[in-house]
Design a protein around this motif. Structure first.
Motif, PDB file in Angstrom:
ATOM      1  N   ARG A 290       0.834  -1.204   0.000  1.00  0.00           N
ATOM      2  CA  ARG A 290       0.000   0.000   0.000  1.00  0.00           C
ATOM      3  C   ARG A 290       0.870   1.256   0.000  1.00  0.00           C
ATOM      4  N   GLN A 291       1.942   1.235   0.781  1.00  0.00           N
ATOM      5  CA  GLN A 291       2.821   2.400   0.832  1.00  0.00           C
ATOM      6  C   GLN A 291       3.538   2.633  -0.494  1.00  0.00           C
ATOM      7  N   HIS A 292       3.691   1.568  -1.274  1.00  0.00           N
ATOM      8  CA  HIS A 292       4.318   1.695  -2.591  1.00  0.00           C
ATOM      9  C   HIS A 292       3.283   1.864  -3.708  1.00  0.00           C
ATOM     10  N   GLY A 293       2.060   2.159  -3.334  1.00  0.00           N
ATOM     11  CA  GLY A 293       1.025   2.450  -4.325  1.00  0.00           C
ATOM     12  C   GLY A 293       0.438   1.235  -5.007  1.00  0.00           C
ATOM     13  N   LYS A 294       0.585   0.066  -4.404  1.00  0.00           N
ATOM     14  CA  LYS A 294       0.049  -1.161  -5.002  1.00  0.00           C
ATOM     15  C   LYS A 294      -1.089  -1.701  -4.147  1.00  0.00           C
ATOM     16  N   ASP A 295      -2.086  -2.259  -4.832  1.00  0.00           N
ATOM     17  CA  ASP A 295      -3.291  -2.730  -4.152  1.00  0.00           C
ATOM     18  C   ASP A 295      -3.368  -4.254  -4.159  1.00  0.00           C
ATOM     19  N   VAL A 296      -3.912  -4.809  -3.067  1.00  0.00           N
ATOM     20  CA  VAL A 296      -4.235  -6.236  -2.973  1.00  0.00           C
ATOM     21  C   VAL A 296      -5.754  -6.368  -3.070  1.00  0.00           C
ATOM     22  N   PRO A 297      -6.280  -7.090  -4.066  1.00  0.00           N
ATOM     23  CA  PRO A 297      -5.585  -7.997  -4.995  1.00  0.00           C
ATOM     24  C   PRO A 297      -5.399  -7.432  -6.396  1.00  0.00           C
ATOM     25  N   ARG A 298      -5.720  -6.146  -6.599  1.00  0.00           N
ATOM     26  CA  ARG A 298      -5.688  -5.625  -7.971  1.00  0.00           C
ATOM     27  C   ARG A 298      -4.309  -5.779  -8.603  1.00  0.00           C
ATOM     28  N   ASP A 299      -3.261  -5.440  -7.844  1.00  0.00           N
ATOM     29  CA  ASP A 299      -1.898  -5.518  -8.382  1.00  0.00           C
ATOM     30  C   ASP A 299      -1.152  -6.775  -7.943  1.00  0.00           C
ATOM     31  N   VAL A 300      -1.408  -7.221  -6.745  1.00  0.00           N
ATOM     32  CA  VAL A 300      -0.700  -8.376  -6.185  1.00  0.00           C
ATOM     33  C   VAL A 300      -1.690  -9.236  -5.398  1.00  0.00           C
ATOM     34  N   SER A 301      -1.711 -10.527  -5.684  1.00  0.00           N
ATOM     35  CA  SER A 301      -2.523 -11.455  -4.892  1.00  0.00           C
ATOM     36  C   SER A 301      -1.707 -11.917  -3.683  1.00  0.00           C
ATOM     37  N   LEU A 302      -2.402 -12.174  -2.576  1.00  0.00           N
ATOM     38  CA  LEU A 302      -1.704 -12.426  -1.313  1.00  0.00           C
ATOM     39  C   LEU A 302      -2.366 -13.571  -0.545  1.00  0.00           C
ATOM     40  N   ILE A 303      -1.543 -14.529  -0.085  1.00  0.00           N
ATOM     41  CA  ILE A 303      -2.009 -15.640   0.748  1.00  0.00           C
ATOM     42  C   ILE A 303      -1.169 -15.694   2.012  1.00  0.00           C
ATOM     43  N   GLY A 304      -1.816 -15.840   3.161  1.00  0.00           N
ATOM     44  CA  GLY A 304      -1.108 -15.964   4.437  1.00  0.00           C
ATOM     45  C   GLY A 304      -1.344 -17.323   5.064  1.00  0.00           C
ATOM     46  N   PHE A 305      -0.880 -17.449   6.287  1.00  0.00           N
ATOM     47  CA  PHE A 305      -1.097 -18.657   7.079  1.00  0.00           C
ATOM     48  C   PHE A 305      -1.806 -18.202   8.338  1.00  0.00           C
ATOM     49  N   GLU A 306      -3.107 -18.521   8.435  1.00  0.00           N
ATOM     50  CA  GLU A 306      -3.910 -17.951   9.518  1.00  0.00           C
ATOM     51  C   GLU A 306      -3.479 -18.512  10.864  1.00  0.00           C
ATOM     52  N   GLN A 307      -3.070 -17.601  11.762  1.00  0.00           N
ATOM     53  CA  GLN A 307      -2.601 -17.980  13.084  1.00  0.00           C
ATOM     54  C   GLN A 307      -3.283 -17.182  14.192  1.00  0.00           C
ATOM     55  N   SER A 308      -3.479 -15.893  13.979  1.00  0.00           N
ATOM     56  CA  SER A 308      -3.998 -15.045  15.045  1.00  0.00           C
ATOM     57  C   SER A 308      -5.496 -14.828  14.961  1.00  0.00           C
ATOM     58  N   GLY A 309      -6.131 -15.309  13.899  1.00  0.00           N
ATOM     59  CA  GLY A 309      -7.560 -15.090  13.749  1.00  0.00           C
ATOM     60  C   GLY A 309      -7.891 -13.775  13.067  1.00  0.00           C
ATOM     61  N   GLY A 310      -6.853 -13.016  12.664  1.00  0.00           N
ATOM     62  CA  GLY A 310      -7.098 -11.726  12.042  1.00  0.00           C
ATOM     63  C   GLY A 310      -7.228 -11.774  10.532  1.00  0.00           C
ATOM     64  N   ALA A 311      -7.094 -12.965   9.959  1.00  0.00           N
ATOM     65  CA  ALA A 311      -7.149 -13.083   8.501  1.00  0.00           C
ATOM     66  C   ALA A 311      -8.540 -12.784   7.974  1.00  0.00           C
ATOM     67  N   ARG A 312      -9.579 -13.232   8.689  1.00  0.00           N
ATOM     68  CA  ARG A 312     -10.944 -13.000   8.226  1.00  0.00           C
ATOM     69  C   ARG A 312     -11.261 -11.507   8.162  1.00  0.00           C
ATOM     70  N   ALA A 313     -10.876 -10.790   9.214  1.00  0.00           N
ATOM     71  CA  ALA A 313     -11.159  -9.356   9.253  1.00  0.00           C
ATOM     72  C   ALA A 313     -10.472  -8.622   8.110  1.00  0.00           C
ATOM     73  N   ALA A 314      -9.315  -9.127   7.688  1.00  0.00           N
ATOM     74  CA  ALA A 314      -8.561  -8.482   6.609  1.00  0.00           C
ATOM     75  C   ALA A 314      -8.899  -9.076   5.250  1.00  0.00           C
ATOM     76  N   HIS A 315      -9.899  -9.977   5.202  1.00  0.00           N
ATOM     77  CA  HIS A 315     -10.307 -10.615   3.946  1.00  0.00           C
ATOM     78  C   HIS A 315      -9.123 -11.304   3.261  1.00  0.00           C
ATOM     79  N   LEU A 316      -8.301 -11.948   4.062  1.00  0.00           N
ATOM     80  CA  LEU A 316      -7.071 -12.541   3.561  1.00  0.00           C
ATOM     81  C   LEU A 316      -7.265 -14.018   3.252  1.00  0.00           C
ATOM     82  N   THR A 317      -7.002 -14.410   1.999  1.00  0.00           N
ATOM     83  CA  THR A 317      -6.947 -15.826   1.656  1.00  0.00           C
ATOM     84  C   THR A 317      -5.806 -16.460   2.449  1.00  0.00           C
ATOM     85  N   CYS A 318      -6.038 -17.637   2.998  1.00  0.00           N
ATOM     86  CA  CYS A 318      -5.005 -18.182   3.877  1.00  0.00           C
ATOM     87  C   CYS A 318      -4.987 -19.701   3.885  1.00  0.00           C
ATOM     88  N   ILE A 319      -3.832 -20.223   4.299  1.00  0.00           N
ATOM     89  CA  ILE A 319      -3.685 -21.619   4.675  1.00  0.00           C
ATOM     90  C   ILE A 319      -4.173 -21.696   6.118  1.00  0.00           C
TER      91      ILE A 319
END
Length: 352
Positions: A271-300
């Motif tokens: 975001r600080q470099h002017g790029k958007d998720v997922p428009r410019d970059v797709s992103l997958i995390g590994f859900e550990q803290s339970g915060g992935a849902r709130a951030a709409h993050l695709t995750c393992i």
């Protein structure tokens, strides 16, 4: 006849009322099969009429068990969200099984001889715990030290350093398979320039990296990864790694991050470099803290509480089996698709 002692009823009172020996009462209390049915009924009736409650500590000595499981977190900086969920699962299973749980942390060196490890008192004191659940970054010398003390243990295999894997008595969640599946998902979406971010000096991230590399090579693609930690905090490390990748002007269309905190840091840098998720970059995390849902993050995603329950189940099975080895358990990892990924295809009409 009224009891002389009008206080809390004792095992002697039960034996007197039932007209049996104290040994017979003890065998009934410990569910021994070597008791005549009629005598068992007499003892049970006396216990009920007197309102007798057995001394759990005294019973534990008779059984040579403490009804305590120890949870040891080794070589870590604290109780992360992952371990907190695992600990919750362990505690739930132990409580349902009539066991207590003791928690301790332990730092030790990988190259120290097992006999030279200064174990915490909960481990060093014989009989204090019936079995030890070992988590954190661990090495074979700790397991050898416990074995030398005659203590049964089960381990979280994802945390074992240097690729060491015991032959039995472990639970593992499928970090390698989850990372591979996440990478394959991005490839099916049409991505080719897929990066992995995670500090591979940490066993679980190294395993995830291996799964990522295997999927990339199977797809005929070049693995691209940032595997050196630039910060101790996971969010800061994700931010720093992503900034470094962007500053190199490296080809990039998607990221597999070793944790959701790393993913959140990477997203902030994008975001600080002017790029958007997922428009410019797709992103997958590994859900550990339970915060992935709130951030709409695709995750393992792995059910860490279930990991804890399975660790506790193996521990109690070892106790019941007199320390016999138990078959290992693998907890699956699944991909939870949210809105942080989108197709990257020449033909937008293609169906996934």
């Amino acid at each position: 006849m009224a009891r002389k002692n009008q206080g809390v009823p004792t095992i002697k009172d039960v034996a007197h009322k039932a007209a049996v020996s104290i040994g017979t009462v003890s065998r009934v209390l410990n569910a021994s099969d070597n008791v005549d049915a009629a005598l068992r009924e007499k003892v049970t009736k006396a216990i009920r009429e007197l309102g007798y409650r057995p001394n759990a500590r005294a019973q534990s000595f008779v059984r040579e068990r403490s009804n305590v499981i120890a949870f040891v977190l080794s070589n870590g900086i604290g109780l992360s969200s992952v371990y907190a969920r695992i600990l919750l699962g362990i505690e739930e299973f132990c409580a349902d099984s009539g066991y207590h749980l003791l928690f301790t942390r332990f730092r030790y060196e990988a190259n120290r001889a097992p006999s030279d490890l200064h174990l915490p008192s909960v481990l060093a004191a014989r009989g204090m715990a019936d079995c030890v659940i070992v988590c954190g970054t661990n090495h074979p010398n700790l397991l050898e030290a416990l074995r030398a003390l005659g203590m049964s243990s089960v381990v979280l295999a994802n945390d074992m350093a240097d690729g060491f894997l015991p032959a039995a008595n472990y639970v593992r969640y499928d970090d390698l398979g989850g990372s591979s599946a996440a990478t394959q998902y991005l490839i099916r979406l049409g991505h080719r320039d897929i990066w992995f971010i995670g500090d591979t000096s940490i066993p679980v991230y190294r395993s995830m990296y291996n799964g990522y590399v295997a999927a990339m090579e199977t797809g005929g693609l070049e693995p691209r990864a940032h595997t050196v930690a630039l910060a101790d905090d996971s969010f800061d490390n994700g931010h720093a790694a992503m900034s470094h990748i962007l500053e190199q002007n490296a080809p990039l269309s998607a990221i597999v991050a070793g944790s959701d905190d790393i993913a959140h840091g990477a997203r902030d840098a994008l975001r600080q470099h002017g790029k958007d998720v997922p428009r410019d970059v797709s992103l997958i995390g590994f859900e550990q803290s339970g915060g992935a849902r709130a951030a709409h993050l695709t995750c393992i995603q792995v059910n860490m509480a279930e990991v804890g329950r399975q660790l506790a189940r193996l521990a109690l099975a070892r106790v019941a089996g007199g320390g016999r080895d138990q078959a290992p358990v693998t907890i699956p990892a699944t991909i939870v698709r949210r809105s942080s990924c989108r197709p990257l295809r020449l033909d937008d009409s293609m169906l996934l």
